[in-house]
Design a protein around this motif. Structure first.
Motif, PDB file in Angstrom:
ATOM      1  N   ARG A  66      13.267   5.568  -7.947  1.00 55.62           N
ATOM      2  CA  ARG A  66      12.524   6.404  -6.990  1.00 55.62           C
ATOM      3  C   ARG A  66      12.198   5.650  -5.699  1.00 55.62           C
ATOM      4  O   ARG A  66      11.803   6.271  -4.712  1.00 55.62           O
ATOM      5  N   VAL A  67      12.337   4.322  -5.716  1.00 56.12           N
ATOM      6  CA  VAL A  67      12.116   3.498  -4.525  1.00 56.12           C
ATOM      7  C   VAL A  67      13.386   2.691  -4.260  1.00 56.12           C
ATOM      8  O   VAL A  67      13.907   2.036  -5.163  1.00 56.12           O
ATOM      9  N   ARG A  68      13.867   2.739  -3.049  1.00 57.80           N
ATOM     10  CA  ARG A  68      15.066   1.997  -2.674  1.00 57.80           C
ATOM     11  C   ARG A  68      14.696   0.944  -1.623  1.00 57.80           C
ATOM     12  O   ARG A  68      14.290   1.286  -0.509  1.00 57.80           O
ATOM     13  N   GLU A 105       9.342  -5.766  -5.879  1.00 57.87           N
ATOM     14  CA  GLU A 105      10.176  -5.429  -7.036  1.00 57.87           C
ATOM     15  C   GLU A 105       9.354  -5.425  -8.318  1.00 57.87           C
ATOM     16  O   GLU A 105       9.552  -4.569  -9.195  1.00 57.87           O
ATOM     17  N   ALA A 106       8.403  -6.353  -8.421  1.00 53.04           N
ATOM     18  CA  ALA A 106       7.530  -6.401  -9.603  1.00 53.04           C
ATOM     19  C   ALA A 106       6.637  -5.163  -9.661  1.00 53.04           C
ATOM     20  O   ALA A 106       6.405  -4.593 -10.745  1.00 53.04           O
ATOM     21  N   ILE A 107       6.136  -4.719  -8.509  1.00 51.13           N
ATOM     22  CA  ILE A 107       5.313  -3.511  -8.470  1.00 51.13           C
ATOM     23  C   ILE A 107       6.138  -2.285  -8.855  1.00 51.13           C
ATOM     24  O   ILE A 107       5.680  -1.416  -9.609  1.00 51.13           O
ATOM     25  N   ILE A 108       7.346  -2.221  -8.348  1.00 53.43           N
ATOM     26  CA  ILE A 108       8.240  -1.101  -8.679  1.00 53.43           C
ATOM     27  C   ILE A 108       8.464  -1.021 -10.178  1.00 53.43           C
ATOM     28  O   ILE A 108       8.402   0.062 -10.782  1.00 53.43           O
ATOM     29  N   GLN A 109       8.662  -2.176 -10.791  1.00 49.08           N
ATOM     30  CA  GLN A 109       8.865  -2.191 -12.242  1.00 49.08           C
ATOM     31  C   GLN A 109       7.582  -1.826 -12.987  1.00 49.08           C
ATOM     32  O   GLN A 109       7.598  -1.012 -13.922  1.00 49.08           O
ATOM     33  N   GLN A 157       0.827  -1.208   0.000  1.00 45.72           N
ATOM     34  CA  GLN A 157       0.000   0.000   0.000  1.00 45.72           C
ATOM     35  C   GLN A 157       0.862   1.259   0.000  1.00 45.72           C
ATOM     36  O   GLN A 157       0.511   2.267  -0.628  1.00 45.72           O
ATOM     37  N   LEU A 158       2.008   1.204   0.674  1.00 43.53           N
ATOM     38  CA  LEU A 158       2.912   2.353   0.683  1.00 43.53           C
ATOM     39  C   LEU A 158       3.466   2.613  -0.716  1.00 43.53           C
ATOM     40  O   LEU A 158       3.562   3.761  -1.150  1.00 43.53           O
ATOM     41  N   LEU A 159       3.807   1.536  -1.427  1.00 38.23           N
ATOM     42  CA  LEU A 159       4.267   1.692  -2.814  1.00 38.23           C
ATOM     43  C   LEU A 159       3.172   2.326  -3.682  1.00 38.23           C
ATOM     44  O   LEU A 159       3.437   3.217  -4.499  1.00 38.23           O
ATOM     45  N   GLU A 160       1.929   1.863  -3.483  1.00 44.25           N
ATOM     46  CA  GLU A 160       0.821   2.405  -4.269  1.00 44.25           C
ATOM     47  C   GLU A 160       0.611   3.882  -3.962  1.00 44.25           C
ATOM     48  O   GLU A 160       0.368   4.694  -4.864  1.00 44.25           O
ATOM     49  N   ALA A 161       0.712   4.254  -2.698  1.00 46.95           N
ATOM     50  CA  ALA A 161       0.546   5.659  -2.315  1.00 46.95           C
ATOM     51  C   ALA A 161       1.652   6.517  -2.917  1.00 46.95           C
ATOM     52  O   ALA A 161       1.397   7.614  -3.448  1.00 46.95           O
ATOM     53  N   PHE A 162       2.878   6.009  -2.848  1.00 41.10           N
ATOM     54  CA  PHE A 162       4.003   6.787  -3.389  1.00 41.10           C
ATOM     55  C   PHE A 162       3.871   6.972  -4.897  1.00 41.10           C
ATOM     56  O   PHE A 162       4.200   8.043  -5.433  1.00 41.10           O
ATOM     57  N   SER A 163       3.367   5.949  -5.570  1.00 43.42           N
ATOM     58  CA  SER A 163       3.227   6.057  -7.028  1.00 43.42           C
ATOM     59  C   SER A 163       2.232   7.154  -7.413  1.00 43.42           C
ATOM     60  O   SER A 163       2.298   7.708  -8.514  1.00 43.42           O
TER      61      SER A 163
END
Length: 381
Positions: free
Chosen positions: A255-257, A244-248, A214-220
């Motif tokens: 932008r995400v580490r 990693e798949a979501i980041i890609q 959810q944090l990845l989704e919010a950041f996107s």
């Protein structure tokens, strides 16, 4: 010479580190009065790993299977050990050790027994509630590590009442945390983060309960509006490949580490500009307190264990599992001036010192033991 009070601290598995609160309990018990033995049902330190600061450490080295089901071997070993040592008090951490000591204390009759619960829902299962009601006695006090855990225990139907449940908030050694923390430029250099980025950060295992997806989704949702913003996550776990798949898929590369696990991760926390705790389930998250120790603004989900902390500290909340609303909280923080963020961070730090200082934590456990031992002595007179 007066005999020392013998205390057993029982843990499910070996896990000794500088922030281990079981170790802080020991530190609060004066060695001239108390003799503490730590028993670990599973595991033992590898060469070079720390041992408990207790006067004595015992490792049963049981397999995971031995602590499930009937647990006859584990119960027998623990019974023999307790009979041989003649303990005056027990502090058992988490459900399995608590349950084992409740069973054995029907025979052992140790007068002061403390069970420490760290999470919610431990007595959701009907048979656990039934068993607890049958085993609970005047010798027991349950400690909840937060208001939410205490409320959960009292409302569980497992025989826990306000008179036998005590709230002792989890805590951190604030002065130690501050000594460990690197200044922002150095922390960013050690983590390989750009000096001029606005870093949204968190610390936590990569598991579903931490809400990192959810944090990845919010950041996107905000990344294009704030190109200087970067998300940094310290932690490792089974969700790494999925993340990693979501980041890609969301074009978040660069932008995400995902920084992996770090020893004493709190030493890097000043690399962040805001600390986020997106958990969907927690007992009392120490990582959130570590973020506060760095005087950072904090954002977290409104789950029962975090809502009171965030409200009392002036942090920002959003409904758990709602990434779009988390994105709005992040926007609010990004748009603050540096002075406003510093003021908000100072407010969280002052709350931390009031409510979660390690000195108070140690004293509350010491006071609880003294009270229980005194009551036990009167009951035997």
């Amino acid at each position: 010479m007066t005999r020392k009070i013998k205390v057993l601290q029982l843990q499910n598995r070996y896990n000794v580190n500088a922030s281990d609160l079981a170790e802080q309990v020991i530190q609060g018990l004066p060695t001239q009065t108390y003799e503490v033995t730590t028993v670990f049902l599973r595991g033992r330190p590898k060469p070079g790993e720390p041992e408990s600061r207790a006067a004595r450490s015992v490792y049963f080295d049981l397999s995971s299977a031995s602590t499930k089901g009937l647990r006859l071997k584990a119960l027998w070993l623990l019974y023999r050990h307790c009979r041989a040592q003649g303990y005056d008090a027990v502090i058992a951490h988490r459900f399995k050790p608590i349950n084992m000591m409740m069973l054995l204390n029907l025979v052992l009759r140790i007068p002061a027994c403390v069970g420490v619960l760290h999470g919610l829902g431990e007595y959701d299962r009907p048979y656990r509630r039934w068993e607890s009601r049958a085993l609970i006695s005047k010798a027991w006090r349950m400690v909840g590590v937060s208001r939410a855990v205490c409320d959960d225990l009292i409302n569980s139907g497992a025989g826990f009442k306000p008179y036998n449940v005590r709230q002792i908030n989890n805590a951190i050694d604030i002065s130690r945390a501050e000594r460990l923390q690197h200044p922002k430029p150095q922390a960013r250099q050690l983590l390989g983060l750009p000096e001029d980025a606005f870093v949204i950060g968190t610390i936590g295992r990569l598991v579903p309960a931490k809400g990192h997806v959810q944090l990845l989704e919010a950041f996107s949702e905000i990344k294009d509006d704030y190109p200087q913003a970067l998300l940094a996550i310290i932690g490792e776990g089974r969700l790494r490949q999925e993340m990693e798949a979501i980041i890609q898929a969301r074009q978040l590369g660069g932008r995400v580490r995902l920084l992996g696990a770090k020893d004493d991760a709190l030493q890097y926390v000043r690399a962040y500009d805001v600390f986020v705790m997106s958990s969907v389930s927690e007992g009392l998250p120490l990582a959130l307190l570590e973020g506060m120790s760095a005087r950072l603004p904090v954002v977290g989900s409104d789950i029962d264990s975090m809502r009171p902390i965030l409200e009392d500290s002036g942090g920002r909340t959003y409904p758990a599992g709602q990434p779009m609303l988390l994105a709005e909280r992040l926007r609010e923080i990004v748009l603050l001036t540096p002075q406003e963020r510093a003021k908000e961070g100072q407010r969280t730090y002052e709350y931390l010192c009031r409510a979660h200082a390690i000195e108070d934590f140690r004293k509350q456990y010491r006071d609880l033991l003294e009270e229980m031992l005194s009551n036990g002595k009167r009951n035997h007179e």
